[in-house]
Design a protein around this motif. Structure first.
Motif, PDB file in Angstrom:
ATOM      1  N   HIS A  60       1.033  -1.132   0.030  1.00 35.36           N
ATOM      2  CA  HIS A  60       0.135  -0.038   0.154  1.00 35.36           C
ATOM      3  C   HIS A  60       0.919   1.202  -0.072  1.00 35.36           C
ATOM      4  O   HIS A  60       0.638   2.203  -0.741  1.00 35.36           O
ATOM      5  N   LEU A  61       1.870   1.026   0.600  1.00 30.00           N
ATOM      6  CA  LEU A  61       2.811   2.406   0.837  1.00 30.00           C
ATOM      7  C   LEU A  61       3.396   2.768  -0.677  1.00 30.00           C
ATOM      8  O   LEU A  61       3.721   3.714  -0.925  1.00 30.00           O
ATOM      9  N   ALA A  62       3.930   1.570  -1.219  1.00 34.69           N
ATOM     10  CA  ALA A  62       4.240   1.902  -2.576  1.00 34.69           C
ATOM     11  C   ALA A  62       3.573   2.455  -3.560  1.00 34.69           C
ATOM     12  O   ALA A  62       3.911   3.138  -4.537  1.00 34.69           O
ATOM     13  N   LEU A  63       2.256   2.091  -3.542  1.00 31.14           N
ATOM     14  CA  LEU A  63       1.145   2.344  -4.290  1.00 31.14           C
ATOM     15  C   LEU A  63       0.960   3.969  -4.074  1.00 31.14           C
ATOM     16  O   LEU A  63       0.840   4.924  -4.696  1.00 31.14           O
ATOM     17  N   LEU A  64       0.821   4.344  -2.587  1.00 30.32           N
ATOM     18  CA  LEU A  64       0.742   5.830  -2.069  1.00 30.32           C
ATOM     19  C   LEU A  64       1.669   6.519  -2.352  1.00 30.32           C
ATOM     20  O   LEU A  64       1.729   7.655  -3.164  1.00 30.32           O
ATOM     21  N   THR A  65       3.074   6.153  -2.436  1.00 31.95           N
ATOM     22  CA  THR A  65       4.236   7.006  -3.049  1.00 31.95           C
ATOM     23  C   THR A  65       4.274   7.220  -4.333  1.00 31.95           C
ATOM     24  O   THR A  65       4.702   8.303  -4.740  1.00 31.95           O
ATOM     25  N   GLN A  66       3.686   6.302  -5.360  1.00 31.42           N
ATOM     26  CA  GLN A  66       3.587   6.844  -6.629  1.00 31.42           C
ATOM     27  C   GLN A  66       2.594   7.928  -6.955  1.00 31.42           C
ATOM     28  O   GLN A  66       2.824   8.509  -8.091  1.00 31.42           O
ATOM     29  N   GLN A  67       1.714   8.172  -6.007  1.00 34.60           N
ATOM     30  CA  GLN A  67       0.724   8.968  -6.152  1.00 34.60           C
ATOM     31  C   GLN A  67       1.213  10.440  -5.649  1.00 34.60           C
ATOM     32  O   GLN A  67       0.458  11.407  -5.463  1.00 34.60           O
ATOM     33  N   LEU A  68       2.204  10.381  -4.763  1.00 38.99           N
ATOM     34  CA  LEU A  68       2.583  11.688  -4.221  1.00 38.99           C
ATOM     35  C   LEU A  68       3.186  12.610  -5.237  1.00 38.99           C
ATOM     36  O   LEU A  68       3.784  12.467  -5.917  1.00 38.99           O
ATOM     37  N   PRO A  69       3.028  14.018  -4.772  1.00 40.88           N
ATOM     38  CA  PRO A  69       3.367  15.109  -5.432  1.00 40.88           C
ATOM     39  C   PRO A  69       5.003  14.985  -5.400  1.00 40.88           C
ATOM     40  O   PRO A  69       5.515  14.592  -4.620  1.00 40.88           O
ATOM     41  N   ALA A  70       5.648  15.754  -6.319  1.00 37.89           N
ATOM     42  CA  ALA A  70       7.329  15.953  -6.218  1.00 37.89           C
ATOM     43  C   ALA A  70       7.586  16.622  -5.258  1.00 37.89           C
ATOM     44  O   ALA A  70       8.230  17.814  -5.703  1.00 37.89           O
ATOM     45  N   ASP A  71       7.388  16.033  -3.899  1.00 35.90           N
ATOM     46  CA  ASP A  71       7.762  17.120  -2.817  1.00 35.90           C
ATOM     47  C   ASP A  71       8.869  16.354  -2.226  1.00 35.90           C
ATOM     48  O   ASP A  71       8.610  15.271  -1.536  1.00 35.90           O
ATOM     49  N   GLN A  72      10.140  16.869  -2.063  1.00 39.88           N
ATOM     50  CA  GLN A  72      11.205  16.038  -1.451  1.00 39.88           C
ATOM     51  C   GLN A  72      10.928  15.789   0.082  1.00 39.88           C
ATOM     52  O   GLN A  72      11.300  14.708   0.410  1.00 39.88           O
ATOM     53  N   ALA A  73      10.333  16.683   0.775  1.00 38.74           N
ATOM     54  CA  ALA A  73       9.794  16.204   2.283  1.00 38.74           C
ATOM     55  C   ALA A  73       8.900  14.923   2.367  1.00 38.74           C
ATOM     56  O   ALA A  73       9.214  14.191   3.128  1.00 38.74           O
ATOM     57  N   LEU A  74       8.014  15.055   1.290  1.00 32.80           N
ATOM     58  CA  LEU A  74       7.044  14.046   1.454  1.00 32.80           C
ATOM     59  C   LEU A  74       7.780  12.496   1.038  1.00 32.80           C
ATOM     60  O   LEU A  74       7.700  11.738   1.528  1.00 32.80           O
ATOM     61  N   LEU A  75       8.715  12.748  -0.056  1.00 31.66           N
ATOM     62  CA  LEU A  75       9.226  11.563  -0.617  1.00 31.66           C
ATOM     63  C   LEU A  75      10.134  10.964   0.505  1.00 31.66           C
ATOM     64  O   LEU A  75      10.437   9.664   0.684  1.00 31.66           O
ATOM     65  N   GLU A  76      10.877  11.990   1.240  1.00 34.54           N
ATOM     66  CA  GLU A  76      11.898  11.276   2.338  1.00 34.54           C
ATOM     67  C   GLU A  76      11.136  10.905   3.290  1.00 34.54           C
ATOM     68  O   GLU A  76      11.381   9.671   3.889  1.00 34.54           O
ATOM     69  N   ARG A  77       9.791  11.219   3.785  1.00 32.93           N
ATOM     70  CA  ARG A  77       9.042  10.911   4.929  1.00 32.93           C
ATOM     71  C   ARG A  77       8.652   9.289   4.358  1.00 32.93           C
ATOM     72  O   ARG A  77       8.609   8.334   5.177  1.00 32.93           O
ATOM     73  N   SER A  78       8.353   9.109   2.986  1.00 36.51           N
ATOM     74  CA  SER A  78       7.862   7.942   2.430  1.00 36.51           C
ATOM     75  C   SER A  78       8.948   6.765   2.487  1.00 36.51           C
ATOM     76  O   SER A  78       8.715   5.593   3.005  1.00 36.51           O
ATOM     77  N   ALA A  79      10.230   7.450   2.251  1.00 38.86           N
ATOM     78  CA  ALA A  79      11.361   6.346   2.248  1.00 38.86           C
ATOM     79  C   ALA A  79      11.807   5.812   3.732  1.00 38.86           C
ATOM     80  O   ALA A  79      11.901   4.875   4.138  1.00 38.86           O
ATOM     81  N   GLN A  80      11.252   6.775   4.864  1.00 43.86           N
ATOM     82  CA  GLN A  80      11.685   6.622   6.014  1.00 43.86           C
ATOM     83  C   GLN A  80      10.453   5.446   6.607  1.00 43.86           C
ATOM     84  O   GLN A  80      10.840   4.549   7.223  1.00 43.86           O
ATOM     85  N   MET A  81       9.318   5.599   5.918  1.00 41.20           N
ATOM     86  CA  MET A  81       8.414   4.752   6.509  1.00 41.20           C
ATOM     87  C   MET A  81       8.609   3.523   5.902  1.00 41.20           C
ATOM     88  O   MET A  81       8.153   2.266   6.433  1.00 41.20           O
ATOM     89  N   LYS A  82       8.951   3.659   4.739  1.00 44.27           N
ATOM     90  CA  LYS A  82       9.279   2.058   4.150  1.00 44.27           C
ATOM     91  C   LYS A  82      10.496   1.362   4.697  1.00 44.27           C
ATOM     92  O   LYS A  82      10.528  -0.033   5.025  1.00 44.27           O
ATOM     93  N   GLN A  83      11.609   2.161   5.359  1.00 47.67           N
ATOM     94  CA  GLN A  83      12.480   1.470   6.039  1.00 47.67           C
ATOM     95  C   GLN A  83      12.170   0.916   7.310  1.00 47.67           C
ATOM     96  O   GLN A  83      12.492  -0.123   7.618  1.00 47.67           O
TER      97      GLN A  83
END
Length: 235
Positions: A60-83
């Motif tokens: 689910h997180l992988a799918l949500l990450t694909q829909q995130l806007p190109a915002d560096q802070a959001l992408l970093e938070r997504s990467a932290q959640m994945k880890q």
């Protein structure tokens, strides 16, 4: 009149103390078996419930990450959640293995012993050799668990006390009995091997007795040899 015949004074071969010792040994064997069953059940629940939930969350997180806007802070938070999810999945898997080695059920005793020895070799950076029968036999679960527990407890004692650089794990099966041997080249644990503080080794001894076998710890030149012998039984 003739005196009455005296009552026999012959005592049974096993007195109350022997009977109590046998009862306690049987009880300990039963408790150990029940403990194994509970560990197996908890490990299966961790796999079926928590493990599958964590895998689903990762997807689910992988799918949500694909829909995130190109915002560096959001992408970093997504990467932290994945880890974080990956860490939880790894911890869950380690907990499962510490409770119950599922390779014993699905792949057999050879694969289960191999995994334990490989992990021991990698963790402690020493020579660890395995010798197994060419043909893998099917053992009753109680016997297979006893063999695996002996390898696990033996390796942990070697790591904690032996200061060894080489370990041999040997499984022999002549059709009448199964013999598992762990031998190291360390300083040895000597005559105190079954002292009260060595509860793991004492439990192995009682487990062997419960299954009609024997467990022994003997000094070697150099090191120590642990031997578990069980009567051969079909699965």
């Amino acid at each position: 009149m003739n005196a009455p015949a005296p009552h026999s004074t012959d005592m049974p071969a096993h007195g109350p103390a022997d009977a109590r010792s046998a009862d306690l040994s049987e009880l300990l064997g039963h408790v150990t078996t029940s403990w194994d069953d509970q560990r197996r059940l908890v490990a299966r629940q961790l796999h079926d419930s928590l493990g599958s939930s964590m895998t689903a969350l990762t997807m689910h997180l992988a799918l949500l990450t694909q829909q995130l806007p190109a915002d560096q802070a959001l992408l970093e938070r997504s990467a932290q959640m994945k880890q974080l999810l990956a860490n939880i999945i790894n911890t869950n898997r380690e907990m499962q293995l510490s409770l119950w080695n599922d390779k014993l059920e699905f792949l057999g005793i050879h694969a289960a012993i191999g995994e334990l020895v490989d992990a021991f070799r990698d963790q402690h950076r020493l020579v660890a050799r395995i010798s197994l029968p060419e043909q893998e036999a099917a053992y009753p679960r109680l016997q297979a668990v006893a063999l695996l527990r002996c390898v696990d407890e033996g390796l942990r004692n070697i790591a904690a006390h032996a200061d060894a650089s080489e370990v041999d794990v040997i499984l022999d099966d002549d059709g009448d009995q199964v013999m598992l041997t762990l031998r190291d080249n360390g300083v040895g644990i000597g005559a105190a091997a079954l002292a009260p503080d060595r509860h793991g080794l004492r439990t192995l001894r009682e487990r062997a007795l419960y299954l009609g076998g024997t467990f022994s710890v003997a000094p070697a030149q150099p090191g120590t040899t642990l031997t578990l012998m069980l009567p051969r039984a079909s699965a």
